[in-house]
Write a protein that holds these residues in place. Structure first.
Motif, mmCIF file in Angstrom:
data_model
loop_
_atom_site.group_PDB
_atom_site.id
_atom_site.type_symbol
_atom_site.label_atom_id
_atom_site.label_comp_id
_atom_site.label_asym_id
_atom_site.label_seq_id
_atom_site.Cartn_x
_atom_site.Cartn_y
_atom_site.Cartn_z
ATOM 1 N N PHE A 46 35.327 39.979 42.510
ATOM 2 C CA PHE A 46 35.364 38.800 43.371
ATOM 3 C C PHE A 46 34.099 37.965 43.199
ATOM 4 O O PHE A 46 32.989 38.467 43.173
ATOM 5 C CB PHE A 46 35.507 39.212 44.841
ATOM 6 N N GLY A 47 34.318 36.677 43.078
ATOM 7 C CA GLY A 47 33.227 35.715 43.034
ATOM 8 C C GLY A 47 33.750 34.389 43.541
ATOM 9 O O GLY A 47 34.960 34.132 43.523
ATOM 10 N N GLY A 48 32.908 33.535 44.020
ATOM 11 C CA GLY A 48 33.352 32.265 44.570
ATOM 12 C C GLY A 48 33.934 31.324 43.536
ATOM 13 O O GLY A 48 34.647 30.387 43.869
ATOM 14 N N HIS A 49 33.660 31.560 42.267
ATOM 15 C CA HIS A 49 34.091 30.643 41.205
ATOM 16 C C HIS A 49 35.500 30.927 40.694
ATOM 17 O O HIS A 49 36.108 30.069 40.079
ATOM 18 C CB HIS A 49 33.106 30.746 40.033
ATOM 19 N N ALA A 50 36.024 32.138 40.922
ATOM 20 C CA ALA A 50 37.329 32.506 40.370
ATOM 21 C C ALA A 50 38.326 32.773 41.494
ATOM 22 O O ALA A 50 37.978 33.325 42.529
ATOM 23 C CB ALA A 50 37.189 33.758 39.510
ATOM 24 N N ASP A 51 39.559 32.392 41.254
ATOM 25 C CA ASP A 51 40.617 32.651 42.219
ATOM 26 C C ASP A 51 41.325 33.929 41.806
ATOM 27 O O ASP A 51 42.183 33.931 40.918
ATOM 28 C CB ASP A 51 41.602 31.477 42.263
ATOM 29 N N CYS A 52 40.959 35.047 42.422
ATOM 30 C CA CYS A 52 41.517 36.343 42.041
ATOM 31 C C CYS A 52 42.262 36.991 43.204
ATOM 32 O O CYS A 52 42.421 38.197 43.244
ATOM 33 C CB CYS A 52 40.418 37.262 41.533
ATOM 34 N N GLY A 53 42.732 36.194 44.154
ATOM 35 C CA GLY A 53 43.404 36.716 45.333
ATOM 36 C C GLY A 53 44.795 37.243 45.054
ATOM 37 O O GLY A 53 45.389 36.980 44.010
#
Length: 178
Positions: A46-53
């Motif tokens: 998880f990181g704020g730059h990638a949408d991994c939800g």
């Protein structure tokens, strides 16, 4: 890269489908857990730059529980966009009209107000009871544990369990219950 490491990497980056049972759960506490999975904050990448939800399927939204008199004091705002189109609806009225709306609004309120909010909300699937379409049910891979345990009703206990329950006192034989 070995085949097992490649599979592990694929599983890390794929979108999983989670099941959450909202029966007797507080929708605002549940929204925090649901949003964590919608954002992908539970994943190690998880990181704020990638949408991994991931996708979250919520069932039994008609059986949610709110604290105290919150059903009567909590109100929801809606505006149609026309002059004089502003309305304030109490929680019990909104829940009576659409049993899925309170959980939807709780999750929508807690997500960050940025460009990813709409895409994350599209991965939230809410159903008022436990009837889920087959095309969604075949995708579910895991379950989010409930925050509160659902207590058993008296009719759910067997006669043997009721008799084994410790008594505080026995009524006299001549005692009459009203």
């Amino acid at each position: 890269m070995s085949a097992s490491r490649r599979v592990q990497q694929w599983l890390t980056f794929t979108r999983q489908w989670w099941l959450f049972d909202a029966k007797w759960q507080d929708p605002f506490e549940s929204a925090k857990v649901i949003n964590k999975h919608l954002k992908g904050a539970h994943k190690p990448i998880f990181g704020g730059h990638a949408d991994c939800g991931d996708h979250v399927v919520v069932i039994n939204s008609q059986d949610i529980a709110m604290r105290g008199d919150e059903w009567y004091y909590r109100v929801y705002f809606h505006h149609t966009g026309y002059p004089g189109g502003a309305t304030w609806t109490k929680a019990w009225e909104l829940h009576k009209k659409d049993p899925t709306m309170i959980i939807w609004k709780a999750c929508y309120r807690d997500l960050e107000k940025d460009l990813t909010r709409r895409g994350r909300m599209q991965r939230l699937h809410i159903f008022k009871d436990s009837n889920i379409p087959k095309d969604i049910i075949q995708n579910i891979t895991d379950q989010i544990p409930q925050l509160r345990t659902v207590p058993k009703r008296l009719k759910d206990y067997s006669q043997e369990e009721i008799e084994k329950f410790p008594k505080l006192f026995d009524y006299p034989k001549e005692h009459v219950l009203d």
